[in-house]
Design an enzyme around this catalytic site. Structure first.
Site, short mmCIF file in Angstrom:
data_model
loop_
_atom_site.label_atom_id
_atom_site.label_comp_id
_atom_site.label_asym_id
_atom_site.label_seq_id
_atom_site.Cartn_x
_atom_site.Cartn_y
_atom_site.Cartn_z
N HIS A 1 43.85 56.07 50.15
CA HIS A 1 42.55 55.97 49.70
C HIS A 1 42.53 54.49 48.34
O HIS A 1 41.51 53.82 47.91
CB HIS A 1 42.70 57.43 47.97
CG HIS A 1 40.83 57.35 48.39
ND1 HIS A 1 39.84 56.52 48.01
CD2 HIS A 1 40.31 58.23 46.96
CE1 HIS A 1 38.93 56.60 47.67
NE2 HIS A 1 38.98 57.90 47.01
N ASP B 1 31.23 60.20 66.71
CA ASP B 1 31.11 60.82 67.98
C ASP B 1 32.03 59.72 69.01
O ASP B 1 31.26 58.44 69.25
CB ASP B 1 30.06 60.12 68.71
CG ASP B 1 29.90 60.95 70.47
OD1 ASP B 1 30.19 60.97 70.88
OD2 ASP B 1 28.18 61.09 70.70
#
Length: 443
Positions: free
Chosen positions: A163, A390
């Site tokens: 992060h 995707d």
């Protein structure tokens, strides 16, 4: 496979496919905050494709590995290693093409395990990202990707990001670009849109610039008295994951409840404001805390469009600050949804350029960090674009965290653009009441 469900077939280090700069890049004051020194962990589940088999999965593994190597060229800091600066003033990333970790695994789970339900326990899906980095400053790779073939031919993609290097918006942009490379929708690295931008100096203190930061209150960094044994309770009591989906109709009901009882001038509330208020209020009431306990809702506010000038498109570092709504447990329970939604809105509206600069100066070279007592942290993943990732497998059938813990997440719902799934783990003694309250909008 026994009771462990997952078996790792291969774990390799993937380096950038082309030469990348060798340098040390400074992270910003916002990136270097103590409370960001952990790993963002995503879990995306893809349904099996008709007629697909082990050969197709092997081809998918090869495509994803190749795409990862290509994606690490423009995003080469994700192949570096994060460390403390020698002078202790913050963090930096050493870029020498060290690489990211890619893991191939198999599992006896099926896609049905992830369909609109919470895991049975907090760490049930832990091994779908089997490399968990506990200390992001000890030379660990800042990016780990695991592709797991499930028993029914579906696939699980677990991804872990340091992060300190990247925020939710940046990580979703990376994942979509990475996925396009894997699905052959993009073959030219120069076509990355938006083009990755480093520019971490934009969220550092500005030398010589006059600010009023000392006069800007930052309640997110103030601790509150723990008069209810809050910290001990969350540390010792077993947490139970929960998951509830709010569709367009139920979000509309929440807005109507808030507006029908409002005692202010707000003409309307956003879906985020009423849902955050409803979840926070239900959570607080279920915990049955002392009426005088001060509670905080901390939530990320994207500052890309709230600064002067605006942050550049493609900036993938941490470009958010924490909005902070605060109230006593008594007022949260008695004042109603309109009151709590108003607190959330006011916390959002406080975040402007001056507020962001005050946060930057406050965290620069200091240990400023949100407290634990009375705090619910909320992160909105539902508008990041994770539902579009995707890899040539179609859009994910499930998007969520690897582990469901005390941090509350707003998640996208496949094929329901305006719906939001809320996941949070609640202490065992409060879970029944929380589930009742979260389902009943009018209580």
């Amino acid at each position: 496979m026994g009771s462990s469900h997952e078996r790792v077939k291969e774990a390799v280090v993937v380096t950038p496919s082309d030469p990348t700069p060798t340098r040390v890049l400074p992270l910003s004051a916002i990136d270097s905050q103590l409370f960001l020194r952990f790993t963002i962990e995503y879990l995306l589940i893809y349904k099996p494709r008709p007629g697909s088999g082990l050969h197709d999965h092997a081809q998918t593994v090869a495509r994803v590995k190749s795409a990862l190597a290509k994606a690490l060229v423009p995003y080469y800091p994700l192949a570096g290693r994060v460390r403390q600066r020698p002078d202790g003033s913050g963090l930096e990333v050493v870029c020498r093409a060290q690489g990211a970790v890619f893991i191939e695994a198999v599992s006896d789970r099926t896609v049905s395990e992830f369909s609109n339900r919470a895991p049975r326990h907090v760490t049930q899906w832990r091994k779908l990202l089997s490399v968990h980095v506990a200390d992001v400053l000890k030379g660990a790779p800042p990016l780990v990707v695991q592709l797991t073939l499930l028993k029914d031919g579906s696939a699980a993609l677990g991804v872990g990001f340091n992060h300190c290097l990247i925020d939710g918006i940046g990580s979703a942009e990376f994942l979509n670009s990475f996925a396009e490379l894997a699905s052959s929708k993009r073959v030219n690295l120069t076509e990355f849109k938006p083009k990755p931008v480093w520019d971490r100096h934009l969220l550092d203190p500005q030398p010589g610039k006059q600010t009023r930061s000392g006069f800007v209150p930052l309640p997110e960094f103030d601790s509150v008295p723990d008069v209810s044994g809050f910290v001990t309770r969350f540390a010792t009591e077993r947490l139970v994951p929960t998951s509830f989906t709010f569709d367009r109709r139920s979000l509309g009901e929440l807005k109507n409840v808030a507006l029908s009882t409002r005692h202010n001038n707000y003409m309307s509330f956003t879906s985020f404001e009423v849902l955050a208020a409803h979840v926070w209020r239900s959570w607080a009431r279920a915990l049955n805390l002392a009426p005088t306990q001060i509670l905080k809702l901390l939530f990320s506010v994207n500052v890309r469009g709230r600064m002067r000038p605006n942050m550049p498109a493609g900036y993938y570092g941490n470009a958010f600050v924490l909005g902070c709504a605060q109230s006593s447990a008594k007022d949260l329970s008695e004042m109603g949804l309109w009151y709590v939604a108003g607190l959330v809105r006011a916390a959002k509206e406080r975040v402007g350029d001056e507020h962001v600069r005050a946060v930057v100066e406050s965290v620069s070279g200091s240990s400023a960090c949100p407290g634990s007592a009375g705090v619910l942290i909320l992160s909105q993943w539902s508008r990041l674009g994770l539902e579009r990732v995707d890899f040539g497998l179609g859009k994910p059938a499930h998007v969520g965290p690897i582990c469901c813990d005390r941090y509350c997440l707003f998640l996208p719902v496949p094929d329901q653009r305006e719906a939001v799934k809320v996941m949070v783990a609640v202490p065992t003694s409060a879970v029944d009441k929380y589930e009742y309250l979260i389902r009943n909008h009018y209580t």
